[in-house]
Scaffold this active site. Structure first.
Site, PDB file in Angstrom:
ATOM      1  N   MET A   1       5.678  -1.428  -3.032  1.00 27.23           N
ATOM      2  CA  MET A   1       7.082  -1.301  -3.411  1.00 27.23           C
ATOM      3  C   MET A   1       7.980  -2.009  -2.409  1.00 27.23           C
ATOM      4  SD  MET A   1       8.121   0.629  -5.957  1.00 27.23           S
ATOM      5  CE  MET A   1       7.580   2.305  -6.126  1.00 27.23           C
TER       6      MET A   1
ATOM      7  N   CYS B   1       0.083   7.292  -5.579  1.00 26.64           N
ATOM      8  CA  CYS B   1       1.255   7.387  -4.714  1.00 26.64           C
ATOM      9  C   CYS B   1       1.598   8.849  -4.426  1.00 26.64           C
ATOM     10  CB  CYS B   1       2.435   6.675  -5.370  1.00 26.64           C
ATOM     11  SG  CYS B   1       3.864   6.711  -4.298  1.00 26.64           S
TER      12      CYS B   1
ATOM     13  N   GLY C   1      -7.788   0.445   1.704  1.00 25.31           N
ATOM     14  CA  GLY C   1      -7.368   1.305   2.803  1.00 25.31           C
ATOM     15  C   GLY C   1      -7.855   0.807   4.155  1.00 25.31           C
ATOM     16  N   GLY C   2      -6.898   0.335   4.981  1.00 26.37           N
ATOM     17  CA  GLY C   2      -7.223  -0.001   6.372  1.00 26.37           C
ATOM     18  C   GLY C   2      -8.087  -1.231   6.565  1.00 26.37           C
TER      19      GLY C   2
HETATM   20  C1  LIG Z   1       5.542  -0.667   1.687  1.00 23.46           C
HETATM   21  C2  LIG Z   1       4.434  -0.120   0.801  1.00 23.46           C
HETATM   22  C3  LIG Z   1       4.691   0.124  -0.535  1.00 23.46           C
HETATM   23  C4  LIG Z   1       3.661   0.602  -1.382  1.00 23.46           C
HETATM   24  N1  LIG Z   1       3.912   0.736  -2.712  1.00 23.46           N
HETATM   25  C5  LIG Z   1       2.885   1.044  -3.559  1.00 23.46           C
HETATM   26  C6  LIG Z   1       3.041   0.983  -4.967  1.00 23.46           C
HETATM   27  O1  LIG Z   1       4.105   0.623  -5.488  1.00 23.46           O
HETATM   28  N2  LIG Z   1       1.964   1.342  -5.743  1.00 23.46           N
HETATM   29  C7  LIG Z   1       0.757   1.723  -5.203  1.00 23.46           C
HETATM   30  O2  LIG Z   1      -0.187   2.010  -5.945  1.00 23.46           O
HETATM   31  N3  LIG Z   1       0.585   1.759  -3.869  1.00 23.46           N
HETATM   32  C8  LIG Z   1       1.596   1.404  -3.043  1.00 23.46           C
HETATM   33  N4  LIG Z   1       1.386   1.357  -1.691  1.00 23.46           N
HETATM   34  C9  LIG Z   1       0.030   1.654  -1.163  1.00 23.46           C
HETATM   35  C10 LIG Z   1      -0.801   0.364  -1.062  1.00 23.46           C
HETATM   36  O3  LIG Z   1      -1.005  -0.215  -2.321  1.00 23.46           O
HETATM   37  C11 LIG Z   1      -2.161   0.633  -0.407  1.00 23.46           C
HETATM   38  O4  LIG Z   1      -2.882   1.520  -1.225  1.00 23.46           O
HETATM   39  C12 LIG Z   1      -2.027   1.241   0.995  1.00 23.46           C
HETATM   40  O5  LIG Z   1      -1.088   0.547   1.777  1.00 23.46           O
HETATM   41  C13 LIG Z   1      -3.395   1.258   1.716  1.00 23.46           C
HETATM   42  O6  LIG Z   1      -3.886  -0.065   1.868  1.00 23.46           O
HETATM   43  P1  LIG Z   1      -3.768  -0.850   3.300  1.00 23.46           P
HETATM   44  O7  LIG Z   1      -4.343   0.088   4.342  1.00 23.46           O
HETATM   45  O8  LIG Z   1      -4.579  -2.094   3.114  1.00 23.46           O
HETATM   46  O9  LIG Z   1      -2.315  -1.093   3.541  1.00 23.46           O
HETATM   47  C14 LIG Z   1       2.377   0.879  -0.835  1.00 23.46           C
HETATM   48  C15 LIG Z   1       2.134   0.620   0.515  1.00 23.46           C
HETATM   49  C16 LIG Z   1       3.143   0.115   1.329  1.00 23.46           C
HETATM   50  C17 LIG Z   1       2.840  -0.206   2.786  1.00 23.46           C
END
Ligand SMILES: Cc1cc2nc3c(=O)[nH]c(=O)nc-3n(C[C@H](O)[C@H](O)[C@H](O)COP(=O)(O)O)c2cc1C
Length: 331
Positions: free
Chosen positions: A17, A98, A210-211
């Site tokens: 988002m 979410c 995730g991570g």
């Molecule tokens: C700023 C931000 C906005 C996010 N918005 C959404 C979203 O709109 N829909 C969703 O399914 N996950 C959303 N997430 C979660 C990410 O899709 C992802 O699952 C989460 O960051 C874990 O992955 P990562 O560790 O690689 O960042 C958001 C994450 C961040 C950082």
């Protein structure tokens, strides 16, 4: 249109988002052709009652692109799915991951993991509305349903309803107390649950999230699952995807300068339309992450006065000034 069919795996950039808007996605297409892109989550009701044209428009170059929808009513989701399909998206994804209060207020997002039958009904309605694949992004669990058996039951029911891909954020969603931001770092990640899911449901496509922050860890996960989704690292260090493109997909290596060139005409059009170049440049601040001159690049592209005076040439000017600063640092 389906690059992973050749490779047998998929790499994607997570829906985020306020981050993965069409400007960010266009920029990323200058770095990777193969990875799948997602929209930010768009609420089904907003698609039905709002300005769908403004919410859903995207550039042809963004393919393959997934529309992520949030909602809790099967009928709304089915109608939003149909509209998304008409706009030309390649896949429709349902957000069941979410943890935000705002999203829970509408009874959707991660809290729906407590009601797998209901998610199955929603997926069934979405699948009936289009021939596009319907996929689900979810957590390994929520409080009260945080055992592996709960996750397996969720996937069992929802896959039978027609979900073709499960993108699993390997962290329990905490629905009370923590902000979504805090819930992205605690509680600990449980990758083993996602691997077990794939081994017990070999016919189901499982993508892990995730991570994950490096090429090496992507390669390690791909030994266990069908795909890897990257969120924050794709934003903070977007050029990571140049090495993914080269090392995993065997494509020509990119340069950061070629990425800037890719954005040139797009930026020019933006400025011509009277838009602030910041709409695009705010997503490009990490392009030189870890490189000499990265600070100058970030500073210039966040400076409204610089953007205003340079207009459509701001990237070119920032590139030059970054090179000057890099030379100063090296001297
Ligand atoms: C700023 C931000 C906005 C996010 N918005 C959404 C979203 O709109 N829909 C969703 O399914 N996950 C959303 N997430 C979660 C990410 O899709 C992802 O699952 C989460 O960051 C874990 O992955 P990562 O560790 O690689 O960042 C958001 C994450 C961040 C950082």
């Amino acid at each position: 249109m389906n690059p992973e069919q050749n490779k047998g795996f998929r790499i994607s950039i997570a829906p985020m988002m306020d981050w993965t808007d069409r400007y960010y996605r266009f920029f990323m297409r200058g770095i990777t052709r193969e990875c799948w892109l997602y929209t930010e989550m768009i609420v089904a009701r907003a698609i039905l009652n709002g300005d769908a044209g403004r919410l859903l428009a995207f550039d042809e170059q963004e393919h393959p692109i997934v529309l992520q929808i949030g909602g809790d009513r099967a009928q709304d989701l089915a109608r939003a799915t149909r509209i998304g399909a008409d706009f030309g998206y390649d896949e429709i994804n349902l957000n069941v991951g979410c943890p935000s209060d705002r999203v829970q207020g509408g009874n959707f997002g991660a809290c729906l993991m407590a009601e797998p039958e209901r998610v199955a009904d929603m997926v069934c309605a979405m699948a009936a509305a289009t021939r596009l694949p319907i996929t689900v992004k979810h957590r390994i669990g929520i409080p009260g349903a945080d055992r592996y058996e709960d996750l397996a039951r969720f996937v069992e029911l929802v896959s039978r309803a027609g979900c073709t891909r499960f993108i699993v954020h390997a962290r329990i969603a905490l629905l009370n107390g923590l902000s979504p931001k805090e819930n992205r770092t605690v509680p600990p990640l449980r990758y083993a649950d996602v691997y077990q899911l794939k081994s017990e449901f070999p016919h189901v496509t499982v993508e892990i999230n995730g991570g994950i922050r490096s090429l090496e860890s992507i390669q390690a996960h791909l030994r266990h699952v069908d795909g890897v989704m990257i969120g924050r690292a794709a934003y903070e260090d977007p050029f990571l995807f140049a090495s993914i493109e080269e090392k995993l997909f065997g494509n020509e290596p990119k340069t950061r300068e070629s990425v800037v060139a890719h954005c040139g005409a797009f930026l020019e059009q933006l400025v011509k339309d009277g838009s602030n170049p910041h709409r695009l440049t705010r997503h490009m601040l990490g392009l030189f992450y870890g490189q000499p001159g990265a600070r100058a690049w970030r500073r210039l592209l966040s400076d409204q006065r610089f953007l205003k005076t340079s207009g459509a040439r701001c990237l070119e000017h920032a590139l030059r000034q970054r090179a000057d600063e890099r030379e100063l640092v090296q001297v």
